[in-house]
Design a protein around this motif. Structure first.
Motif, short mmCIF file in Angstrom:
data_model
loop_
_atom_site.label_atom_id
_atom_site.label_comp_id
_atom_site.label_asym_id
_atom_site.label_seq_id
_atom_site.Cartn_x
_atom_site.Cartn_y
_atom_site.Cartn_z
N ALA A 140 108.02 13.34 -36.41
CA ALA A 140 107.06 13.95 -37.34
C ALA A 140 106.02 12.89 -37.71
CB ALA A 140 107.76 14.45 -38.59
N VAL A 197 101.73 27.42 -36.63
CA VAL A 197 100.50 27.75 -35.91
C VAL A 197 99.81 26.46 -35.47
CG1 VAL A 197 98.24 28.88 -36.09
CG2 VAL A 197 100.20 29.85 -37.30
N GLY A 212 97.56 29.00 -31.36
CA GLY A 212 96.25 29.52 -31.74
C GLY A 212 95.78 28.77 -32.98
C1 LIG Z 1 98.69 15.88 -38.05
S1 LIG Z 1 99.13 16.91 -36.72
C2 LIG Z 1 100.48 17.88 -37.39
C3 LIG Z 1 101.71 17.06 -37.65
C4 LIG Z 1 102.94 17.86 -38.02
N1 LIG Z 1 102.72 18.80 -39.10
C5 LIG Z 1 104.09 16.95 -38.40
O1 LIG Z 1 104.66 17.12 -39.50
O2 LIG Z 1 104.42 16.05 -37.61
C6 LIG Z 1 97.77 18.02 -36.69
C7 LIG Z 1 97.90 19.19 -35.74
O3 LIG Z 1 96.98 20.17 -36.18
C8 LIG Z 1 96.57 20.90 -35.07
N2 LIG Z 1 95.37 21.67 -35.40
C9 LIG Z 1 94.06 21.31 -35.32
N3 LIG Z 1 93.26 22.31 -35.69
C10 LIG Z 1 94.08 23.34 -36.03
C11 LIG Z 1 93.87 24.67 -36.49
N4 LIG Z 1 92.62 25.15 -36.71
N5 LIG Z 1 94.94 25.45 -36.73
C12 LIG Z 1 96.19 24.99 -36.53
N6 LIG Z 1 96.47 23.75 -36.10
C13 LIG Z 1 95.42 22.94 -35.85
C14 LIG Z 1 96.40 19.86 -33.98
O4 LIG Z 1 96.46 20.46 -32.69
C15 LIG Z 1 97.55 18.91 -34.28
O5 LIG Z 1 98.65 19.21 -33.45
#
Ligand SMILES: C[S@@+](CC[C@H](N)C(=O)[O-])C[C@H]1O[C@@H](n2cnc3c(N)ncnc32)[C@H](O)[C@@H]1O
Length: 211
Positions: free
Chosen positions: A34, A85, A107
């Motif tokens: 994470a 998502v 998505g």
């Molecule tokens: C910081 S990471 C998430 C880390 C995860 N929550 C964790 O706890 O390890 C950000 C993620 O947001 C995704 N992302 C970017 N734009 C997005 C959107 N409009 N909707 C959903 N996810 C999105 C990216 O593809 C990326 O995988």
């Protein structure tokens, strides 16, 4: 449960099994991939375990560590569902291992949030926002979340010290019917991009509640 004596009264506790749930999968919070600091992982597990939400939403999955932390807490409760998502998730595990109570939607938020709500079977009562950290995207996420959450729902925003995220949260509190519960985790991470020596602040979890 056998009755217990409270003063002059005999107290028979509720049979709700969630009252006796044990945090057996808590170690999962520290072992998964994470993008969260240990204190943030503990907070996420603990909030889900303590609140026992029926329907959780996660925006932004990447390696799936946050999804697995939420799934661990729900599994310990034997209660609740998660819908995650992300347009480009890269889980480094087989999602089928958590598919008993977690659904992955490939998505974008907020466009896919109504579909996420359908998959969950109703409005969400717990949300972890950790997607695109630009001000515009985070603001759009919080607008979308307002449409798919029940009154009283808790919304945790990761990297809330990152200035664009902070501005988006401040605007959502002013305009969108969120109560600001403040920072629930003070993991301020004042780092920098080394080569251009550009300071960039991340970390922190801010808690909101839908009014
Ligand atoms: C910081 S990471 C998430 C880390 C995860 N929550 C964790 O706890 O390890 C950000 C993620 O947001 C995704 N992302 C970017 N734009 C997005 C959107 N409009 N909707 C959903 N996810 C999105 C990216 O593809 C990326 O995988």
């Amino acid at each position: 449960m056998p009755p217990s004596t409270v003063g002059h009264w005999t107290y028979r506790s509720s049979d709700d099994p969630r009252l006796r749930a044990k945090a057996e999968r808590l170690p999962t919070a520290f072992s998964v991939h994470a993008e969260q600091k240990p204190r943030e992982r503990l907070l996420l597990y603990s909030m889900v375990f303590a609140l026992a939400p029926a329907r959780c939403l996660e925006i932004g999955v990447r390696f799936g560590g946050g999804s697995r932390i939420i799934h661990a807490a729900l599994s310990d409760l034997d209660h609740g569902r998660l819908v995650s998502v992300d347009p480009f998730p890269e889980p480094d595990f087989d999602w089928e291992t958590i598919a008993d109570r977690a659904t992955l939607i490939r998505g974008y938020s907020p466009a896919e949030l109504p579909r996420a709500m359908d998959a969950a079977g109703g409005m969400f009562d717990f949300v972890f926002v950790d997607g695109d950290h630009t001000e515009k995207s985070c603001a759009q996420d919080l607008e979308g979340v307002a449409q798919v959450t029940a009154p009283g729902a808790y919304v945790l925003c990761h990297d809330a010290y990152h200035e664009p995220v902070e501005r988006a949260i401040d605007a959502a509190v002013r305009l969108l019917g969120y109560q600001d519960c403040g920072m629930a985790c003070t993991t301020l991470n004042d780092g920098c991009f080394v080569e251009p020596n550009k300071k960039v602040r991340y970390g922190g979890v801010r808690m909101l509640r839908r009014i």
